[in-house]
Motif scaffolding. Structure first.
Motif, PDB file in Angstrom:
ATOM      1  N   UNK A 159      83.170   8.706 -43.191  1.00 53.61           N
ATOM      2  CA  UNK A 159      83.296  10.118 -42.831  1.00 53.61           C
ATOM      3  C   UNK A 159      82.055  10.464 -42.014  1.00 53.61           C
ATOM      4  N   UNK A 160      82.260  10.709 -40.721  1.00 50.55           N
ATOM      5  CA  UNK A 160      81.136  10.833 -39.788  1.00 50.55           C
ATOM      6  C   UNK A 160      81.020  12.271 -39.281  1.00 50.55           C
ATOM      7  N   UNK A 161      79.957  12.992 -39.687  1.00 47.32           N
ATOM      8  CA  UNK A 161      79.750  14.356 -39.181  1.00 47.32           C
ATOM      9  C   UNK A 161      79.190  14.340 -37.767  1.00 47.32           C
ATOM     10  N   UNK A 162      79.168  15.509 -37.141  1.00 49.96           N
ATOM     11  CA  UNK A 162      78.621  15.616 -35.785  1.00 49.96           C
ATOM     12  C   UNK A 162      77.138  15.265 -35.774  1.00 49.96           C
ATOM     13  N   UNK A 163      76.407  15.715 -36.797  1.00 49.20           N
ATOM     14  CA  UNK A 163      74.993  15.399 -36.948  1.00 49.20           C
ATOM     15  C   UNK A 163      74.752  14.910 -38.370  1.00 49.20           C
ATOM     16  N   UNK A 164      73.812  13.986 -38.526  1.00 47.49           N
ATOM     17  CA  UNK A 164      73.437  13.543 -39.856  1.00 47.49           C
ATOM     18  C   UNK A 164      74.076  12.228 -40.268  1.00 47.49           C
ATOM     19  N   UNK A 165      73.768  11.844 -41.507  1.00 45.28           N
ATOM     20  CA  UNK A 165      74.218  10.555 -42.033  1.00 45.28           C
ATOM     21  C   UNK A 165      75.686  10.609 -42.450  1.00 45.28           C
ATOM     22  N   UNK A 166      76.456   9.576 -42.121  1.00 47.67           N
ATOM     23  CA  UNK A 166      77.870   9.548 -42.513  1.00 47.67           C
ATOM     24  C   UNK A 166      78.041   9.114 -43.963  1.00 47.67           C
ATOM     25  N   UNK A 167      79.191   9.463 -44.527  1.00 43.00           N
ATOM     26  CA  UNK A 167      79.564   8.955 -45.837  1.00 43.00           C
ATOM     27  C   UNK A 167      80.326   7.652 -45.670  1.00 43.00           C
ATOM     28  N   UNK A 168      80.060   6.682 -46.548  1.00 47.48           N
ATOM     29  CA  UNK A 168      80.692   5.364 -46.410  1.00 47.48           C
ATOM     30  C   UNK A 168      81.100   4.831 -47.775  1.00 47.48           C
ATOM     31  N   UNK A 169      82.263   4.210 -47.814  1.00 53.05           N
ATOM     32  CA  UNK A 169      82.684   3.486 -49.012  1.00 53.05           C
ATOM     33  C   UNK A 169      83.766   2.488 -48.627  1.00 53.05           C
ATOM     34  N   UNK A 170      83.941   1.496 -49.466  1.00 52.06           N
ATOM     35  CA  UNK A 170      85.017   0.515 -49.279  1.00 52.06           C
ATOM     36  C   UNK A 170      85.751   0.381 -50.597  1.00 52.06           C
TER      37      UNK A 170
END
Length: 217
Positions: free
Chosen positions: A187-198
């Protein structure tokens, strides 16, 4: 002696003129340095604020849940998101979801489908699951917690304390998801760190009519 006095006077005036000129040059140089240092300070402060915003701002994935109406096919999925600690607000309208099942990778944008949860998160009659808006390229938003109504506005914005479920139509995206399927989620926002999971879907989905919810994370 008179001639020497005149020469001394002329030399004194010339020295004074040179001295005044040097003072003026020094004053101009000092003014330039002051202006330059002020400009550089402002640029440094702006860069520092931007860097701090980039470092502190971010979105996190708290949970991933699927819906499997049959034993071999998962058709819907929600991604629960919230802000990282200390993060500035994030505009979900400009946020992208990257999904990869090993055979296909897709990018989803917000499809202007939004509703407040009122019981069943997989109630497809909710506008957050509107099939004309939540399709193979778009996700919806199911609002769980929104004290300041920032998610309910025209531009859905995730702020501190907010909880949202991002709704995904897996049938439209992947044609459904079978058991034992790995899915990478970003989950990639316009600014800042994305959320990631598998996540990996289980070896089998619920066999009964009442066991259709699949907790993936």
């Amino acid at each position: 002696m008179r001639l020497l006095k005149k020469k001394r006077g002329a030399v004194g005036i010339g020295t004074l003129i040179v001295f005044i000129a040097m003072v003026l040059v020094a004053a101009v140089a000092a003014a330039v340095l002051i202006n330059t240092s002020g400009y550089l300070q402002q640029r440094a402060e702006a860069t520092g604020r931007q860097t701090t915003q980039e470092v502190s701002t971010g979105i996190k994935i708290d949970a991933v849940t699927g819906y499997a109406p049959s034993s071999n096919n998962m058709t819907l999925m929600t991604i629960q998101v919230s802000l990282n600690a200390g993060s500035t607000p994030i505009d979900l309208n400009q946020t992208k979801i990257y999904l990869d099942n090993g055979q296909k990778q897709v990018v989803l944008s917000y499809g202007n489908a939004k509703a407040t949860i009122s019981g069943d998160m997989f109630d497809t009659s909710s506008d957050a699951w509107n099939s004309s808006k939540v399709d193979g390229t778009h996700f919806g938003i199911l609002i769980v917690q929104d004290a300041d109504s920032s998610l309910s506005g025209t531009i859905p914005t995730l702020t501190t304390g907010d909880i949202a479920l991002l709704t995904i139509n897996l049938t439209a995206v992947f044609g459904g998801v079978e058991p034992r399927t790995p899915i990478t989620i970003r989950v990639v926002p316009e600014f800042g760190a994305p959320g990631y999971t598998k996540v990996i879907t289980p070896t089998a989905y619920g066999l009964s009519d009442t066991d259709k919810i699949v907790d993936l994370k």
